[in-house]
Design an enzyme around this catalytic site. Structure first.
Site, PDB file in Angstrom:
ATOM      1  N   SER A  84       0.804  -1.204   0.000  1.00  0.00           N
ATOM      2  CA  SER A  84       0.000   0.000   0.000  1.00  0.00           C
ATOM      3  C   SER A  84       0.846   1.268   0.000  1.00  0.00           C
ATOM      4  CB  SER A  84      -0.959  -0.049   1.179  1.00  0.00           C
ATOM      5  OG  SER A  84      -2.057   0.797   0.987  1.00  0.00           O
ATOM      6  N   LYS A  92      -1.088  -3.958  -3.579  1.00  0.00           N
ATOM      7  CA  LYS A  92      -2.372  -3.431  -3.110  1.00  0.00           C
ATOM      8  C   LYS A  92      -2.592  -2.071  -3.767  1.00  0.00           C
ATOM      9  CE  LYS A  92      -5.843  -1.989  -0.539  1.00  0.00           C
ATOM     10  NZ  LYS A  92      -5.861  -0.560  -0.860  1.00  0.00           N
ATOM     11  N   GLN A 134     -10.143   3.089  -0.802  1.00  0.00           N
ATOM     12  CA  GLN A 134     -11.386   2.954  -0.057  1.00  0.00           C
ATOM     13  C   GLN A 134     -11.784   4.288   0.594  1.00  0.00           C
ATOM     14  OE1 GLN A 134      -8.906   0.495   0.286  1.00  0.00           O
ATOM     15  NE2 GLN A 134     -10.111  -0.722  -1.145  1.00  0.00           N
TER      16      GLN A 134
END
Length: 488
Positions: free
Chosen positions: A308, A333, A337
């Site tokens: 991430s 990743k 969101q």
């Protein structure tokens, strides 16, 4: 500090075993002004009549269950179950619902402290998968690794549980034990770890200077204070005569986006792209650097547990600042969101995937990760599994535990002669040699005491920087670039 009234744009890997969420972009976003109900649903669907029909259907189902089910039903549990069901129907491990308690734990984790085992996990195909153990955490010390599948905790299966319920079983009071059974790729039999839960107050940035002016800064997570800590440590190194920098984000699961952008701007020239975000309509927004480049070379260390925000930093430094990436392919990743707590109205939190992020050149690394410029693997003993301490290993046995024992013995310098899992006389001799050195009964049998002593010695060796192939390569690459620059 984040407040409960703030809606937070999140890029998230998942929940840590210690209830940590990984990648957050702090900023306000709105999806309507009401709690979960007609106004919010109408704003999302664009059809108030469809929303009313849907709500009536849900309410009818709840009323029928409460009225007709043969036992009393807690309506709050029905509501939570309905929301969980909606999120699970998306088939997206990064979209989820958090009850009030889990949401509070999430807020604590962004601040850089939490209680648990310290291993980040995500839900994949109904399984709870380790993204990475946090550096220095009980999970890392016990031996958990990225990609491990957690099968059960204290005998309770996690199979099919939603992520929040699974994490609630992994969590527990400080000092309590979590007996974790995991399945590891390449290991035919499940492995068991007994991990003592603890408070994890993370010092997210550490730094030191190697000889010749090569600095090393390790970032374990991008928490709210990490950028300031990074700037402070970098300034100290520069005052000491820094000539080249190694940034280590191995096993770093991510953190706050504004923080990683702030750090990237220390190296990415002004106007160059740090990261791109693309919504479902394929509209892209680019985050441009407002910083400046450095006049010294930079390398970045990463591995399978770099996820991430770590991958955003890696992509930005590689593609916009000319840094060299060293180590292993990163986790992969690449989705965004949005998390809403104010709209839910009761302290709970809803997290929904709303976009994907891309590297400066437009690459989507989701489920693929970022490849290093220089691939470097650690010694084989770095990946040795823990030994089964409930069953002694001895001559003429053949198992994966014996194979792991042989890998450990080889790593410790006690040559067993083979690493295929068969406990022969040469293996027995190497065990005896270790036991004598460790002042244990020289039986040639790997009992619980011998196994624990072997693992302790192995952890000690793994933590010694002299045995860290990736760190050594990172420093070597910096020195090579320093030398090249000096001759120009």
């Amino acid at each position: 500090m984040l407040k409960k009234s703030t809606a937070v744009l999140l890029m998230v890997i998942g929940l840590l075993g210690g209830s940590l969420l990984t990648f957050a972009y702090t900023g306000t976003t709105t999806v309507g002004n009401s709690a979960l109900g007609e106004g919010l649903l109408a704003s999302v669907t664009g059809s108030s009549s469809a929303s009313r029909s849907d709500i009536r259907k849900i309410e009818t189902a709840m009323d029928l269950i409460q009225g007709q089910y043969y036992q009393d039903v807690d309506r709050t549990k029905l509501v939570d179950g309905a929301i969980n069901g909606m999120m699970e129907s998306l088939g997206d491990p990064y979209s989820s619902y958090m009850g009030k308690e889990t949401a509070q734990q999430f807020e604590q984790s962004i601040e850089g402290s939490f209680t648990g085992i310290g291993a980040e996990v995500a839900a994949e195909n109904g399984k709870v998968v380790v993204v990475t153990p946090i550096k220095g955490s009980p999970a890392e010390k016990a031996g958990l690794r990225s990609k491990d599948i957690i099968l059960s905790v204290n005998g309770e299966s996690l199979d099919g549980l939603d992520l929040n319920k699974a994490v609630s079983k992994i969590r527990g009071p400080k000092g309590s034990q979590a007996k974790v059974k995991i399945q590891r790729s390449g290991s035919p039999d499940p492995l068991e770890y007994t991990i003592t839960r603890d408070n994890i107050d993370m010092e997210t940035v550490t730094a030191h200077m190697e000889s010749g002016g090569v600095g090393v800064i390790t970032i374990t997570q991008f928490s709210l204070n990490t950028a300031e800590r990074f700037k402070a440590e970098l300034a100290k190194l520069e005052k000491q005569g820094l000539k080249g920098l190694v940034i280590d984000v191995r096993n770093n699961p991510g953190g706050v986006l504004s923080v990683v952008i702030d750090i990237a701007q220390q190296f990415v020239p002004s106007g160059k792209t740090i990261v791109q975000v693309e919504d479902k309509n394929q509209k892209r927004e680019e985050e441009k650097s407002k910083g400046s480049s450095k006049n010294y070379p930079v390398t970045l260390l990463m591995n399978k547990g770099s996820a991430s925000a770590s991958e955003i930093l890696a992509g930005a430094l590689q593609q916009s600042a000319g840094a060299v990436l060293i180590g292993e392919n990163s986790f992969g990743k690449g989705t965004v969101q949005t998390s809403y707590d104010k709209q839910m109205g009761d302290g709970s939190l809803l997290k929904i995937t709303i976009a994907k992020w891309l590297t400066p050149n437009g690459t989507w690394i989701h489920k693929k990760g970022i490849k290093p410029d220089i691939a470097v693997e650690q010694p084989e003993y770095f990946t040795a599994a823990p030994l089964n301490k409930e069953k002694s290993l001895k001559y003429n046995m053949n198992s994966s535990d014996v194979k792991n024992a042989q890998i450990i013995l080889q790593g410790l310098g006690y040559n067993p002669g083979r690493e295929d899992g068969y406990f022969d006389k040469a293996t027995e001799s190497s065990v005896i040699a270790f036991q004598k050195q460790a002042k244990l009964t020289a039986s040639g049998i790997i009992d619980a005491k011998t196994a624990a002593a072997m693992e302790a010695k192995l952890i000690e060796k793994i933590r010694d920087p002299k045995n860290d192939n990736q760190l050594k390569q990172g420093i070597e690459e910096i020195r090579k670039e320093m030398k090249t620059s000096a001759t120009k």
